[in-house]
Design a protein around this motif. Structure first.
Motif, PDB file in Angstrom:
ATOM      1  N   SER A  48       0.840  -1.198   0.000  1.00  0.00           N
ATOM      2  CA  SER A  48       0.000   0.000   0.000  1.00  0.00           C
ATOM      3  C   SER A  48       0.874   1.247   0.000  1.00  0.00           C
ATOM      4  O   SER A  48       1.933   1.278   0.609  1.00  0.00           O
ATOM      5  CB  SER A  48      -0.884  -0.021   1.250  1.00  0.00           C
ATOM      6  N   ASP A  49       0.423   2.265  -0.699  1.00  0.00           N
ATOM      7  CA  ASP A  49       1.133   3.557  -0.700  1.00  0.00           C
ATOM      8  C   ASP A  49       0.627   4.480   0.407  1.00  0.00           C
ATOM      9  O   ASP A  49       1.040   5.633   0.512  1.00  0.00           O
ATOM     10  CB  ASP A  49       0.946   4.255  -2.059  1.00  0.00           C
ATOM     11  N   GLU A  50      -0.281   3.929   1.223  1.00  0.00           N
ATOM     12  CA  GLU A  50      -0.882   4.748   2.273  1.00  0.00           C
ATOM     13  C   GLU A  50       0.177   5.260   3.247  1.00  0.00           C
ATOM     14  O   GLU A  50       1.030   4.509   3.714  1.00  0.00           O
ATOM     15  CB  GLU A  50      -1.912   3.905   3.028  1.00  0.00           C
ATOM     16  N   GLU A  51       0.143   6.527   3.538  1.00  0.00           N
ATOM     17  CA  GLU A  51       1.098   7.135   4.454  1.00  0.00           C
ATOM     18  C   GLU A  51       0.750   6.763   5.888  1.00  0.00           C
ATOM     19  O   GLU A  51      -0.411   6.748   6.279  1.00  0.00           O
ATOM     20  CB  GLU A  51       1.080   8.659   4.309  1.00  0.00           C
ATOM     21  N   ILE A  52       1.776   6.437   6.656  1.00  0.00           N
ATOM     22  CA  ILE A  52       1.572   6.153   8.068  1.00  0.00           C
ATOM     23  C   ILE A  52       1.429   7.483   8.813  1.00  0.00           C
ATOM     24  O   ILE A  52       2.268   8.376   8.684  1.00  0.00           O
ATOM     25  CB  ILE A  52       2.759   5.355   8.650  1.00  0.00           C
ATOM     26  N   SER A  53       0.349   7.611   9.565  1.00  0.00           N
ATOM     27  CA  SER A  53       0.101   8.848  10.300  1.00  0.00           C
ATOM     28  C   SER A  53       0.755   8.757  11.676  1.00  0.00           C
ATOM     29  O   SER A  53       0.395   7.905  12.488  1.00  0.00           O
ATOM     30  CB  SER A  53      -1.408   9.067  10.438  1.00  0.00           C
ATOM     31  N   LEU A  54       1.729   9.614  11.935  1.00  0.00           N
ATOM     32  CA  LEU A  54       2.448   9.611  13.208  1.00  0.00           C
ATOM     33  C   LEU A  54       1.944  10.738  14.100  1.00  0.00           C
ATOM     34  O   LEU A  54       1.623  11.830  13.625  1.00  0.00           O
ATOM     35  CB  LEU A  54       3.955   9.773  12.980  1.00  0.00           C
ATOM     36  N   ASN A  96       6.618  11.549  15.769  1.00  0.00           N
ATOM     37  CA  ASN A  96       7.434  12.339  14.833  1.00  0.00           C
ATOM     38  C   ASN A  96       8.708  12.835  15.487  1.00  0.00           C
ATOM     39  O   ASN A  96       9.786  12.787  14.884  1.00  0.00           O
ATOM     40  CB  ASN A  96       6.618  13.541  14.322  1.00  0.00           C
ATOM     41  N   GLU A  97       8.585  13.277  16.725  1.00  0.00           N
ATOM     42  CA  GLU A  97       9.756  13.757  17.465  1.00  0.00           C
ATOM     43  C   GLU A  97      10.750  12.618  17.674  1.00  0.00           C
ATOM     44  O   GLU A  97      11.956  12.789  17.513  1.00  0.00           O
ATOM     45  CB  GLU A  97       9.312  14.338  18.813  1.00  0.00           C
ATOM     46  N   ALA A  98      10.223  11.426  18.022  1.00  0.00           N
ATOM     47  CA  ALA A  98      11.082  10.258  18.212  1.00  0.00           C
ATOM     48  C   ALA A  98      11.788   9.877  16.911  1.00  0.00           C
ATOM     49  O   ALA A  98      12.977   9.525  16.910  1.00  0.00           O
ATOM     50  CB  ALA A  98      10.261   9.070  18.728  1.00  0.00           C
ATOM     51  N   LEU A  99      11.059   9.944  15.776  1.00  0.00           N
ATOM     52  CA  LEU A  99      11.644   9.620  14.472  1.00  0.00           C
ATOM     53  C   LEU A  99      12.801  10.563  14.142  1.00  0.00           C
ATOM     54  O   LEU A  99      13.871  10.116  13.697  1.00  0.00           O
ATOM     55  CB  LEU A  99      10.558   9.714  13.388  1.00  0.00           C
ATOM     56  N   ILE A 100      12.615  11.841  14.391  1.00  0.00           N
ATOM     57  CA  ILE A 100      13.678  12.836  14.146  1.00  0.00           C
ATOM     58  C   ILE A 100      14.893  12.524  15.018  1.00  0.00           C
ATOM     59  O   ILE A 100      16.039  12.547  14.551  1.00  0.00           O
ATOM     60  CB  ILE A 100      13.151  14.261  14.404  1.00  0.00           C
ATOM     61  N   TYR A 136       8.689   1.834  13.096  1.00  0.00           N
ATOM     62  CA  TYR A 136       9.414   0.808  12.323  1.00  0.00           C
ATOM     63  C   TYR A 136       9.013   0.882  10.849  1.00  0.00           C
ATOM     64  O   TYR A 136       9.868   0.876   9.948  1.00  0.00           O
ATOM     65  CB  TYR A 136       9.092  -0.602  12.848  1.00  0.00           C
ATOM     66  N   ILE A 137       7.695   0.936  10.591  1.00  0.00           N
ATOM     67  CA  ILE A 137       7.201   0.935   9.205  1.00  0.00           C
ATOM     68  C   ILE A 137       7.755   2.143   8.448  1.00  0.00           C
ATOM     69  O   ILE A 137       8.205   2.024   7.294  1.00  0.00           O
ATOM     70  CB  ILE A 137       5.657   0.918   9.183  1.00  0.00           C
ATOM     71  N   THR A 138       7.739   3.301   9.083  1.00  0.00           N
ATOM     72  CA  THR A 138       8.243   4.519   8.433  1.00  0.00           C
ATOM     73  C   THR A 138       9.713   4.386   8.086  1.00  0.00           C
ATOM     74  O   THR A 138      10.143   4.716   6.965  1.00  0.00           O
ATOM     75  CB  THR A 138       8.023   5.740   9.356  1.00  0.00           C
ATOM     76  N   LEU A 139      10.509   3.867   9.024  1.00  0.00           N
ATOM     77  CA  LEU A 139      11.948   3.711   8.790  1.00  0.00           C
ATOM     78  C   LEU A 139      12.217   2.656   7.714  1.00  0.00           C
ATOM     79  O   LEU A 139      13.083   2.835   6.858  1.00  0.00           O
ATOM     80  CB  LEU A 139      12.653   3.319  10.093  1.00  0.00           C
ATOM     81  N   ILE A 140      11.460   1.549   7.760  1.00  0.00           N
ATOM     82  CA  ILE A 140      11.643   0.482   6.759  1.00  0.00           C
ATOM     83  C   ILE A 140      11.369   1.031   5.361  1.00  0.00           C
ATOM     84  O   ILE A 140      12.122   0.764   4.408  1.00  0.00           O
ATOM     85  CB  ILE A 140      10.724  -0.720   7.081  1.00  0.00           C
ATOM     86  N   LYS A 141      10.279   1.786   5.212  1.00  0.00           N
ATOM     87  CA  LYS A 141       9.938   2.367   3.902  1.00  0.00           C
ATOM     88  C   LYS A 141      11.087   3.222   3.371  1.00  0.00           C
ATOM     89  O   LYS A 141      11.439   3.146   2.192  1.00  0.00           O
ATOM     90  CB  LYS A 141       8.672   3.222   4.032  1.00  0.00           C
ATOM     91  N   GLU A 142      11.666   4.023   4.244  1.00  0.00           N
ATOM     92  CA  GLU A 142      12.741   4.923   3.818  1.00  0.00           C
ATOM     93  C   GLU A 142      13.982   4.138   3.382  1.00  0.00           C
ATOM     94  O   GLU A 142      14.624   4.474   2.386  1.00  0.00           O
ATOM     95  CB  GLU A 142      13.095   5.894   4.950  1.00  0.00           C
TER      96      GLU A 142
END
Length: 839
Positions: free
Chosen positions: A296-302, A307-311, A337-343
Motif C-alpha cells: 500500500s502507498d498509504e502514508e503512516i500517520s504519526l 514524529n519527534e522520536a523519528l527525528i 518501524y514501518i516509516t523507517l523500513i519504507k525509507e
C-alpha cells in the motif's frame, strides 16, 4: 587452520593445481581442502555449494570458503565430486559472519553453517528423495536418460528412497550426478529423513467452460435454460460477479478459488452438476505458500510524539550505528518501524525485522503485508524446509528486500542490508541454547549490521540492562517514547494479597476475590481477559498426601509435570512420559493430589468459576502445530474467545482492542528464581503482559496476585520507574560481578557416569585457572538440574574482564584445553559445552 578469506583466483592460473577450502556441516575445528577438477576450475568461487566425499562413505554438501593453489601438507586432497549451482548460494559477508560467530561463541564454523543453511540446501548421503508431485514426464522440457528413467520408475513404486536404495537400483557406487540432474529437471525432491516431506500447496479452482466465456449468446441461452434451476443459476451469477467475463473474457482462464463459492453457502451438489455437465471446469493449481500482494502507498500517520522520536532516531544514527528506542507498551513503535523500513527500502537497501517469537510474527505479518506486499518475506522455524528455501532464494535473487523473522533469519543471504530492527530486544527468546552455535541474536545482529555498514534499532518497553547500560555509556544512541499512541491510557494496577484472601476464606481455586470480580465485570461488558501464568501443564507435580512421594523422570533430575489432558505426567526436558498411577508406588495410598498451578489447571478453574465464558489456552502444548498460534490469535482477535490463559507467549506485542483485564496468577514465582536476572525478568514480564490491557480508549486493569505485596519491585512496576529499578539492580550487579560489568562463559561437562563427569569437570576447572587473564572462576558445581537425558551435569562459570583481549585470550586457550582433554582416552566420551553469554 587456513585463513577463511582469500583473494579470488585468477582464471588464467594453472587449472590443474587449484584447491578449495570447504566448510562442511560437521563439528570439526577447521575447513577441509579438496582438489578442484579441471572441468570445474572456471565455474567455482567463494560461497558456491559443492558435493564432496567426507570419510569413506559419507557424501556432504559444503560451501567454498577459499580458493587457492596450496595443497594440504598432511593428507592427500580428494577431488570435489560436483558443483550444485551455477551461482553462489552464500555471499562473502555471510562467511565472514559465520567465522565471527564461530570465534565469539566458541564453536566450529561447520556448526554455524549447519544452523545457517535450511536442510533443503544440504544434500547429503543421509538425505532421501521422493517424486516431485508436479512432475510430468510427457511435458518435461529436458530429455531423461535410461538411468534416470529407471530411478523414476523405482520411485513410482515407493514413497521415498535413500541414497543406498538408489545405488542398489542402478548398480552404481556414486549416484549424486544423477540425483543432481533429476533435481534440475524438477523430477524429484530431496528432503531430510527427520524433516517433513514436501508437498506443494494445491488450490482447487473453477472456471467457466471456454465455449460459454467466448460466446455471449451461448451464455445468455445457458441462463434461459437453467432459470428453472435456481441453485445452479445462483452459482453462475456468483461466478460472473467475481469474474466479469462479459467485459474481460481473458479473466476466465484464471477462474476463482472453489472455496469462494462453497464458503458463500452455495449448493455443493449443484456445483458438482455444473461441472459434470461441462458448464464449469474444476482444476487444481499449484501456488506459492506465501501470499503475493501489492503493498500500500498509504502514508503512516504519526503523532507529534512519534514524529519527534523519528527525528531523534535519525539524528542519533548520524553518530551512532546502534540506537535504543525505549518506548512504553502501546506507544506506537510499530508505526515508527514501518516509516523507517519504507525509507531504507526506497534507498535500495534491505531490511531485517527480528522478532523474538513466532506468535509475534503471526500477529505482525498481516499488518506489515498490507504495507509492503510481495517485497516482504517471513522466516521462522515452523516453516518447512522447502518454504525456508523459498525465502532464502527470494532474498538471494533480490525478490525479497524486507524479511520479518525470528533469530534464525540473521543467517539469510543479505548482500545490502541497510537496517536491522530488533523488536522486544530484551527477550530471552533471542538466545539460542542448543545446539551450537549458542548465539544471542540481538548481539549477533549488531555485528551483522557492522559487517554491512548498516544501522541497528533496538526497541523495547523494558530494555535489557546491557542495552540500557550501553545507551547510558553513550555507546548506543537513546530515544524515549513515553506516551501511549492516540487516546489509549496506561492501565491501573492492583495488588491482590493471596495470603489475606486465604485467611478470610476468599481464595477460590487460586483466584483472589479482586481478580474474580474484575474478570466478571469484563465479561459483563463483553470485554476480554488475559491470564498469565509462566508454567504450562496442569500442575508442576503430583504428590502422595500420606508419604510425600513425588514422581520423577527416569532420565533427568526433575519431577514430572502433570498434564490432565491425556492423564499423563511428562518431563519437559527429555520428553519422557507415563500414565498417572492410581495408587502411590511407594506406600500404596490412593491419596494422590496435584500440587501447584499450570496453565491447564487454570483453564479448568476458570471454566468452573465462569461457566458462561469461552476460554482458550496458549502455551507450548496448544501451539505445536504450524498454525497453532495463528488460529488461537485469530479466534481471540475476532472475539470468539473471552478469556485467554497463557505462558510468556502472551506477554509479547499482542494488540487487541477489547482486552481490559490482565491477571498475573503468581508473581512471586517469577521473582523468586535462582538467577541473577530474576528481578529484571520479573519487571519485564509483568510490565509487558500488563501492557496488553486497555490498548484503546478504555483504561485497563492489571491484577497482580502475590503473597508479598510490600516488595519494592511492585511499586517500581506500578509507577513505571524503570530507571530507579535499573539503578538499584545495577548496584548489586557491580558489587557481585555480574553482566554488564563482566562477561560470563559457562562450561558444562556431561557424561553418563557420575564420577567421570565430576573428574573431567574438576580437571577442566583447574586448567582454566592457569589461563593468565583477569577472571573469577566458580565451580565446578552439580548443575541446577543434575541429570538430563541420563547425562550427569557439572558446571563451571568464568567471569571475565570486559576487555576484548581478555575474552579472546581466554576463549583461545580454552579451546586448546578442551582439545587436549578430548584427546585423552579417559575423557574421550565426555561432552564439553561452552556457552558464551549464557544468561
Amino acid at each position: 587452520m587456513d585463513t577463511l578469506f582469500g583473494d579470488q583466483y585468477d582464471a588464467k592460473d594453472e587449472k590443474s593445481n587449484l584447491f578449495a577450502d570447504i566448510i562442511l556441516p560437521v563439528p570439526i575445528p577447521k575447513m577441509f581442502t579438496y582438489k578442484v577438477p579441471r572441468n570445474l576450475s572456471e565455474e567455482i568461487g567463494i560461497g558456491y555449494r559443492v558435493i564432496v566425499q567426507f570419510g569413506k562413505k559419507k557424501v556432504l554438501t559444503g560451501i567454498i570458503g577459499k580458493v587457492h593453489q596450496k595443497p594440504p601438507s598432511n593428507y592427500e586432497a580428494k577431488p570435489i565430486m560436483d558443483l550444485l549451482d551455477s551461482y553462489a548460494t552464500v555471499n562473502p559477508i555471510q562467511i565472514r559472519f559465520w567465522a565471527w560467530m564461530a570465534e565469539y561463541y566458541c564453536c566450529h564454523i561447520g556448526e554455524v553453517m549447519n544452523a545457517a543453511l535450511p536442510s533443503g540446501l544440504k544434500l547429503s548421503s543421509e538425505s532421501k528423495i521422493q517424486l516431485n508431485p508436479t512432475f510430468d514426464a510427457d511435458t518435461c522440457s529436458y530429455p531423461l536418460d535410461d538411468r534416470e528413467e529407471i530411478l523414476l520408475q523405482a520411485l513410482g513404486q515407493k514413497e521415498e528412497m535413500s541414497y543406498e536404495d538408489c545405488e542398489s537400483v542402478l548398480g552404481l557406487k556414486s549416484i549424486h550426478v544423477i540425483i543432481k540432474s533429476l533435481v534440475i529437471k524438477e523430477a524429484i525432491l530431496v528432503f531430510e529423513q527427520v524433516k517433513e516431506k514436501y508437498s506443494p500447496k494445491v488450490e482447487a479452482r473453477v472456471r467457466l467452460a471456454n465455449a460459454y466465456a467466448a460466446d455471449k449468446k451461448l451464455l445468455e441461452a445457458l441462463f434461459n435454460e437453467i432459470s428453472v434451476k435456481p441453485k445452479q443459476e445462483e452459482i453462475l451469477l456468483k461466478y460472473l460477479q467475481e469474474v466479469p467475463v462479459y467485459k474481460k473474457p481473458e479473466l476466465n482462464q484464471k477462474g476463482i478459488e472453489k472455496k469462494v463459492l462453497t464458503d458463500a453457502g452455495l449448493s455443493t451438489s449443484s456445483l458438482k452438476t455444473l461441472v459434470k455437465n461441462g458448464i464449469l471446469e474444476e482444476y487444481k493449481l499449484i501456488v506459492s505458500r506465501f501470499e503475493r500482494e501489492e503493498g500500500s502507498d498509504e502514508e503512516i500517520s504519526l503523532s507529534s510524539e512519534q514524529n519527534e522520536a523519528l527525528i531523534q532516531i535519525k539524528q542519533e544514527f548520524e553518530e551512532k550505528n546502534t540506537v535504543l528506542l525505549h518506548g512504553i507498551t502501546g506507544s506506537g513503535k510499530t508505526e515508527l518501524y514501518i516509516t523507517l523500513i519504507k525509507e531504507v527500502l526506497a534507498g535500495g537497501s534491505q531490511v531485517l525485522l527480528l522478532l523474538p517469537e513466532i506468535a509475534l510474527t503471526t500477529h505482525m505479518v498481516g499488518r506489515l503485508r498490507k504495507v509492503f506486499g510481495s517485497k516482504m518475506g517471513v522466516y521462522h522455524s515452523k516453516y518447512s524446509d522447502n518454504e525456508r528455501v523459498e525465502v532464502w532464494n527470494g532474498v538471494l535473487s533480490g525478490k525479497l528486500s524486507f524479511v520479518v523473522g525470528v533469530r534464525s533469519s540473521i543467517f539469510l543471504p543479505f548482500d545490502s542490508l541497510g537496517m536491522i530492527i530488533v523488536d522486544e530486544e530484551h527477550e530471552s527468546s533471542f538466545k539460542q541454547f542448543d545446539p551450537a552455535p549458542r548465539f544471542q541474536a540481538r548481539d549477533a545482529a549488531i555485528m551483522l549490521s557492522w559487517l554491512h555498514q548498516a544501522k541497528t534499532l533496538l526497541g523495547s518497553a523494558t530494555p535489557s540492562f546491557e542495552s540500557y547500560y550501553n545507551a547510558r555509556m553513550k555507546k548506543y544512541g537513546y530515544v524515549a517514547l513515553d506516551k501511549r499512541f492516540g487516546e489509549a491510557q496506561l492501565p491501573a494496577y492492583y495488588l491482590a494479597d493471596m495470603l489475606v484472601d486465604k485467611k478470610k476464606n476468599l481464595l477460590k481455586l487460586d483466584f483472589t476475590r479482586m481478580l474474580r470480580e474484575k474478570i466478571q465485570e469484563a465479561l459483563n461488558n463483553q470485554e476480554q481477559v488475559l491470564i498469565f501464568q509462566n508454567r504450562r501443564g496442569y500442575a508442576p507435580y503430583i504428590s502422595c498426601e500420606d508419604c510425600g512421594w513425588i514422581p520423577e523422570c527416569e532420565h533427568c533430575d526433575v519431577s514430572l509435570t502433570y498434564h490432565q489432558f491425556g492423564e499423563e505426567m511428562r518431563c519437559h526436558y527429555c520428553g519422557f512420559k507415563e500414565k498417572v498411577p492410581n495408587t502411590c508406588p511407594a506406600c500404596g495410598s490412593n491419596k494422590l493430589s496435584a500440587v501447584g498451578l499450570g496453565t491447564e489447571r487454570i483453564e479448568e478453574s476458570l471454566a468452573l468459576l465462569f461457566p458462561e465464558a469461552r476460554i482458550a489456552r496458549m502455551d507450548l502444548d496448544t501451539t505445536r502445530s504450524k498454525y497453532g498460534y495463528q488460529r488461537l490469535l485469530e479466534d481471540f482477535g475476532s472475539g470468539n474467545v473471552d478469556i485467554l490463559v497463557g505462558t510468556q507467549m502472551i506477554t509479547k506485542g499482542l494488540d487487541f482492542d477489547k482486552v481490559t483485564v490482565v491477571g498475573i496468577m503468581d508473581a512471586d514465582r517469577i521473582l523468586y528464581f535462582p538467577d541473577f536476572r530474576a528481578g529484571e525478568r520479573a519487571f519485564q514480564q509483568i510490565t509487558q503482559v500488563a501492557g496488553r490491557a486497555g490498548r484503546r480508549d478504555k483504561k485497563g486493569s492489571v491484577i497482580i496476585q502475590t503473597r508479598k505485596p510490600d516488595q519494592a519491585i511492585f511499586e517500581q512496576i506500578i509507577s513505571g520507574d524503570y530507571k530507579q529499578f535499573y539503578i538499584q539492580e545495577m548496584g548489586d550487579r557491580q558489587r557481585f560481578y555480574y553482566p554488564p560489568f563482566v562477561k560470563i562463559i559457562k562450561i558444562t561437562t556431561r557424561h553418563k557416569d557420575f564420577k567421570t563427569a565430576e573428574k573431567a569437570a574438576k580437571y577442566l576447572h583447574n586448567l582454566m585457572g592457569e589461563i593468565p587473564v583477569k577472571k573469577i572462576l566458580l565451580g565446578p558445581e552439580k548443575g541446577l538440574i543434575g541429570k538430563i537425558k541420563n547425562q550427569y551435569i557439572f558446571e563451571s562459570i568464568a567471569k571475565l574482564d570486559r576487555s576484548s583481549n581478555a575474552q579472546a585470550q581466554f576463549k583461545h586457550e580454552l579451546q586448546h584445553i578442551l582439545e587436549e582433554l578430548q584427546a585423552q582416552k579417559e575423557f574421550r566420551t565426555v561432552r564439553f559445552v561452552v556457552d558464551v553469554d549464557p544468561y
